[in-house]
Design a protein around this motif. Structure first.
Motif, PDB file in Angstrom:
ATOM      1  N   VAL A  26       0.885  -1.165   0.000  1.00 42.49           N
ATOM      2  CA  VAL A  26       0.000   0.000   0.000  1.00 42.49           C
ATOM      3  C   VAL A  26       0.924   1.216   0.000  1.00 42.49           C
ATOM      4  CG1 VAL A  26      -1.795   1.295   1.179  1.00 42.49           C
ATOM      5  CG2 VAL A  26      -1.831  -1.217   1.248  1.00 42.49           C
ATOM      6  N   LEU A  27       1.109   1.796  -1.159  1.00 38.28           N
ATOM      7  CA  LEU A  27       2.023   2.931  -1.300  1.00 38.28           C
ATOM      8  C   LEU A  27       1.543   4.104  -0.458  1.00 38.28           C
ATOM      9  CD1 LEU A  27       4.568   3.898  -2.913  1.00 38.28           C
ATOM     10  CD2 LEU A  27       2.963   4.862  -4.576  1.00 38.28           C
ATOM     11  N   ASN A  28       2.476   4.745   0.232  1.00 42.36           N
ATOM     12  CA  ASN A  28       2.140   5.886   1.081  1.00 42.36           C
ATOM     13  C   ASN A  28       1.437   6.994   0.294  1.00 42.36           C
ATOM     14  OD1 ASN A  28       2.890   5.188   3.666  1.00 42.36           O
ATOM     15  ND2 ASN A  28       4.953   6.039   3.519  1.00 42.36           N
ATOM     16  N   GLY A  29       0.609   7.752   0.994  1.00 44.36           N
ATOM     17  CA  GLY A  29      -0.057   8.919   0.425  1.00 44.36           C
ATOM     18  C   GLY A  29      -0.706   9.708   1.537  1.00 44.36           C
ATOM     19  N   THR A  30      -0.641  11.031   1.479  1.00 50.65           N
ATOM     20  CA  THR A  30      -1.161  11.856   2.571  1.00 50.65           C
ATOM     21  C   THR A  30      -2.192  12.890   2.135  1.00 50.65           C
ATOM     22  OG1 THR A  30       0.525  13.572   2.323  1.00 50.65           O
ATOM     23  CG2 THR A  30       1.076  11.706   3.742  1.00 50.65           C
ATOM     24  N   ILE A  31      -2.431  13.023   0.849  1.00 48.47           N
ATOM     25  CA  ILE A  31      -3.292  14.110   0.388  1.00 48.47           C
ATOM     26  C   ILE A  31      -4.733  13.854   0.834  1.00 48.47           C
ATOM     27  CG2 ILE A  31      -4.196  15.319  -1.622  1.00 48.47           C
ATOM     28  CD1 ILE A  31      -1.523  14.790  -2.993  1.00 48.47           C
ATOM     29  N   GLY A  32      -5.259  14.797   1.614  1.00 49.83           N
ATOM     30  CA  GLY A  32      -6.563  14.621   2.242  1.00 49.83           C
ATOM     31  C   GLY A  32      -6.445  14.376   3.732  1.00 49.83           C
ATOM     32  N   SER A  33      -5.235  14.457   4.263  1.00 50.03           N
ATOM     33  CA  SER A  33      -4.984  14.215   5.685  1.00 50.03           C
ATOM     34  C   SER A  33      -5.718  15.215   6.576  1.00 50.03           C
ATOM     35  CB  SER A  33      -3.482  14.310   5.969  1.00 50.03           C
ATOM     36  OG  SER A  33      -3.238  14.382   7.354  1.00 50.03           O
ATOM     37  N   ARG A  34      -6.306  14.700   7.679  1.00 47.90           N
ATOM     38  CA  ARG A  34      -6.946  15.565   8.661  1.00 47.90           C
ATOM     39  C   ARG A  34      -5.908  16.340   9.468  1.00 47.90           C
ATOM     40  NH1 ARG A  34     -10.148  12.147   5.743  1.00 47.90           N
ATOM     41  NH2 ARG A  34     -12.347  12.371   6.306  1.00 47.90           N
ATOM     42  N   ARG A  35      -4.634  15.942   9.377  1.00 47.94           N
ATOM     43  CA  ARG A  35      -3.599  16.699  10.078  1.00 47.94           C
ATOM     44  C   ARG A  35      -3.442  18.096   9.502  1.00 47.94           C
ATOM     45  NH1 ARG A  35       1.101  15.030   8.817  1.00 47.94           N
ATOM     46  NH2 ARG A  35       0.505  13.473   7.264  1.00 47.94           N
ATOM     47  N   HIS A  36      -3.781  18.244   8.213  1.00 44.94           N
ATOM     48  CA  HIS A  36      -3.618  19.522   7.528  1.00 44.94           C
ATOM     49  C   HIS A  36      -4.941  19.886   6.865  1.00 44.94           C
ATOM     50  CE1 HIS A  36       0.528  18.830   8.352  1.00 44.94           C
ATOM     51  NE2 HIS A  36       0.742  17.993   7.369  1.00 44.94           N
ATOM     52  N   ALA A  37      -5.922  20.210   7.670  1.00 45.80           N
ATOM     53  CA  ALA A  37      -7.259  20.438   7.131  1.00 45.80           C
ATOM     54  C   ALA A  37      -7.379  21.765   6.382  1.00 45.80           C
ATOM     55  CB  ALA A  37      -8.287  20.386   8.254  1.00 45.80           C
ATOM     56  N   ASP A  38      -6.615  22.781   6.786  1.00 45.17           N
ATOM     57  CA  ASP A  38      -6.730  24.115   6.200  1.00 45.17           C
ATOM     58  C   ASP A  38      -5.819  24.232   4.987  1.00 45.17           C
ATOM     59  OD1 ASP A  38      -7.103  26.728   5.588  1.00 45.17           O
ATOM     60  OD2 ASP A  38      -6.134  27.548   7.375  1.00 45.17           O
ATOM     61  N   LEU A  39      -6.431  24.320   3.796  1.00 48.23           N
ATOM     62  CA  LEU A  39      -5.652  24.426   2.563  1.00 48.23           C
ATOM     63  C   LEU A  39      -5.430  25.878   2.131  1.00 48.23           C
ATOM     64  CD1 LEU A  39      -7.391  21.591   0.500  1.00 48.23           C
ATOM     65  CD2 LEU A  39      -5.150  21.491   1.578  1.00 48.23           C
ATOM     66  N   SER A  40      -5.962  26.830   2.890  1.00 41.77           N
ATOM     67  CA  SER A  40      -5.952  28.224   2.445  1.00 41.77           C
ATOM     68  C   SER A  40      -4.736  29.014   2.916  1.00 41.77           C
ATOM     69  CB  SER A  40      -7.218  28.929   2.944  1.00 41.77           C
ATOM     70  OG  SER A  40      -7.256  28.934   4.364  1.00 41.77           O
ATOM     71  N   GLU A  41      -3.889  28.418   3.756  1.00 47.75           N
ATOM     72  CA  GLU A  41      -2.749  29.158   4.280  1.00 47.75           C
ATOM     73  C   GLU A  41      -1.828  29.594   3.140  1.00 47.75           C
ATOM     74  OE1 GLU A  41       0.534  28.713   7.889  1.00 47.75           O
ATOM     75  OE2 GLU A  41      -1.078  27.252   7.654  1.00 47.75           O
ATOM     76  N   PRO A  42      -1.426  30.876   3.115  1.00 47.80           N
ATOM     77  CA  PRO A  42      -0.623  31.378   1.990  1.00 47.80           C
ATOM     78  C   PRO A  42       0.791  30.803   2.000  1.00 47.80           C
ATOM     79  CG  PRO A  42      -0.793  33.035   3.711  1.00 47.80           C
ATOM     80  CD  PRO A  42      -1.715  31.920   4.106  1.00 47.80           C
ATOM     81  N   PRO A  43       1.457  30.841   0.847  1.00 48.97           N
ATOM     82  CA  PRO A  43       2.838  30.335   0.772  1.00 48.97           C
ATOM     83  C   PRO A  43       3.779  31.149   1.654  1.00 48.97           C
ATOM     84  CG  PRO A  43       1.923  30.708  -1.430  1.00 48.97           C
ATOM     85  CD  PRO A  43       0.977  31.332  -0.453  1.00 48.97           C
ATOM     86  N   ILE A  44       4.816  30.504   2.143  1.00 51.33           N
ATOM     87  CA  ILE A  44       5.907  31.210   2.819  1.00 51.33           C
ATOM     88  C   ILE A  44       6.754  31.880   1.742  1.00 51.33           C
ATOM     89  CG2 ILE A  44       7.936  30.965   4.292  1.00 51.33           C
ATOM     90  CD1 ILE A  44       5.378  30.374   5.769  1.00 51.33           C
ATOM     91  N   ALA A  45       7.065  33.144   1.919  1.00 54.51           N
ATOM     92  CA  ALA A  45       7.853  33.880   0.924  1.00 54.51           C
ATOM     93  C   ALA A  45       9.318  33.464   1.027  1.00 54.51           C
ATOM     94  CB  ALA A  45       7.687  35.373   1.139  1.00 54.51           C
ATOM     95  N   LEU A  46       9.771  32.629   0.107  1.00 57.51           N
ATOM     96  CA  LEU A  46      11.149  32.134   0.127  1.00 57.51           C
ATOM     97  C   LEU A  46      12.008  32.764  -0.958  1.00 57.51           C
ATOM     98  CD1 LEU A  46      10.463  28.313   0.703  1.00 57.51           C
ATOM     99  CD2 LEU A  46      11.005  30.076   2.399  1.00 57.51           C
TER     100      LEU A  46
END
Length: 357
Positions: A150-170
């Motif tokens: 079962v290949l790993n995958g995390t997209i949809g994780s409840r650990r990171h519910a908020d998808l709206s956080e802006p990018p860090i300016a790098l």
């Protein structure tokens, strides 16, 4: 289905815990009765918020503690249809408890490069997080009939519910590394490679997110380099996705890597990827279609790949596009579905090809 996930703790320390927490929360969302059995940790509040029962049993490797845990697990297992162990100590403690209770035990092998991972062979089914891990466990004597990938995958994780956080300016061009600061992750190789990149590409910066036992040593190495002012260590970050969003390239220079969860997070953010061609990394990157693969422990070739990616017209945009396209393979929904299939194989009423529970 009544499912017990058993692991040593629920602290934000490693991929074992993150994968188990992701799985437990997603299974509970599907209506299964899910419990996590551990000595507790920082993820307990998240688990409870997602309808997952937390049961505290100390499983540390101390004779009296382990004996007490074995007794408590034996009493507990009769409540469940399936036990799923994610760490070696938990697997060994669960094995006799599950035998006595008549409950199938599923184990997941996360770090096959550790010789002691053979302990996970006690499972009725043994899940490998990549085909590379499965091959290694088979070489160590685990029958293919009990191994499942079962290949790993995390997209949809409840650990990171908020998808709206802006990018860090790098800034740009920016190179990002996310992971533990210890030798297996290849940070010294990355530092050597970046010295070449920085001498070739004006304004290139390296950002390192994470912490570990070699953090002070790696910071000292970086401080002595001519390009020291272009290297920043940011320490551990609870949610790395804004960092991926803000970077041009994510570099994963590991020497050994079963199937790093950060690769799916980089794909989700659409960050171009350069990574070691080792263990489960090629599988995570769709055999190189979702990222550039380079030999491990080779700073010169790593630097060459980074320079070509950052200087060739359209290469960076193409790299980001291919990484983003790979996110469909990295979904947690797929991981949950395939894991439930493995559970069903272990149940007495299982019929191949029938509708799954």
């Amino acid at each position: 289905m009544r499912i017990a996930h058993v692991l040593n703790h629920t602290e934000r320390l490693n991929g074992h815990v993150h994968a188990a927490v992701d799985l437990a929360c997603a299974q509970a969302a599907l209506g299964h009765e899910v419990s996590v059995v551990s000595r507790g940790g920082s993820f307990d509040a998240l688990l409870k918020a997602n309808g997952v029962e937390t049961i505290q049993i100390d499983q540390r490797r101390r004779p009296l503690v382990a004996l007490t845990a074995a007794v408590e697990l034996t009493k507990l297992m009769r409540r469940f249809d399936i036990a799923h162990a994610h760490m070696m100590t938990s697997a060994l403690l669960c094995y006799p408890a599950c035998k006595i209770a008549g409950v199938p035990l599923v184990t997941t092998v996360h770090n096959a490069f550790e010789r002691s991972s053979i302990a996970m062979a006690v499972g009725t089914r043994v899940i490998a997080v990549s085909a590379a891990v499965a091959r290694l466990m088979k070489e160590r004597g685990v029958p293919a009939s009990r191994l499942r990938v079962v290949l790993n995958g995390t997209i949809g994780s409840r650990r990171h519910a908020d998808l709206s956080e802006p990018p860090i300016a790098l800034g740009s061009p920016s190179i990002l590394s996310v992971g533990g600061l210890h030798p297996r992750k290849g940070i010294p190789d990355l530092l050597k490679a970046f010295e070449i990149v920085n001498a070739t590409i004006h304004g290139a910066r390296l950002h390192i997110v994470g912490e570990g036992p070699y953090g002070a040593q790696y910071r000292s190495i970086a401080a002595a380099m001519p390009c020291a002012s272009s290297i920043t260590f940011h320490g551990p970050q609870e949610d790395p996705r804004p960092w991926f969003k803000g970077a041009d390239v994510f570099v994963f220079p590991s020497h050994a890597e079963p199937a790093g969860l950060v690769l799916s997070e980089a794909c989700e953010a659409g960050c171009a990827i350069v990574a070691s061609n080792v263990d489960g990394i090629p599988e995570m990157l769709d055999d190189g279609r979702a990222g550039i693969l380079v030999p491990p422990k080779n700073p010169a070739l790593l630097a060459k790949a980074l320079i070509e990616l950052l200087t060739t017209p359209n290469a960076l945009a193409e790299g980001k596009k291919h990484a983003l396209a790979n996110r469909y393979r990295m979904s947690l929904d797929r991981v949950v579905r395939e894991t439930l299939d493995v559970y069903n194989e272990c149940l007495p009423a299982y019929v191949p090809g029938a509708v799954k529970v």
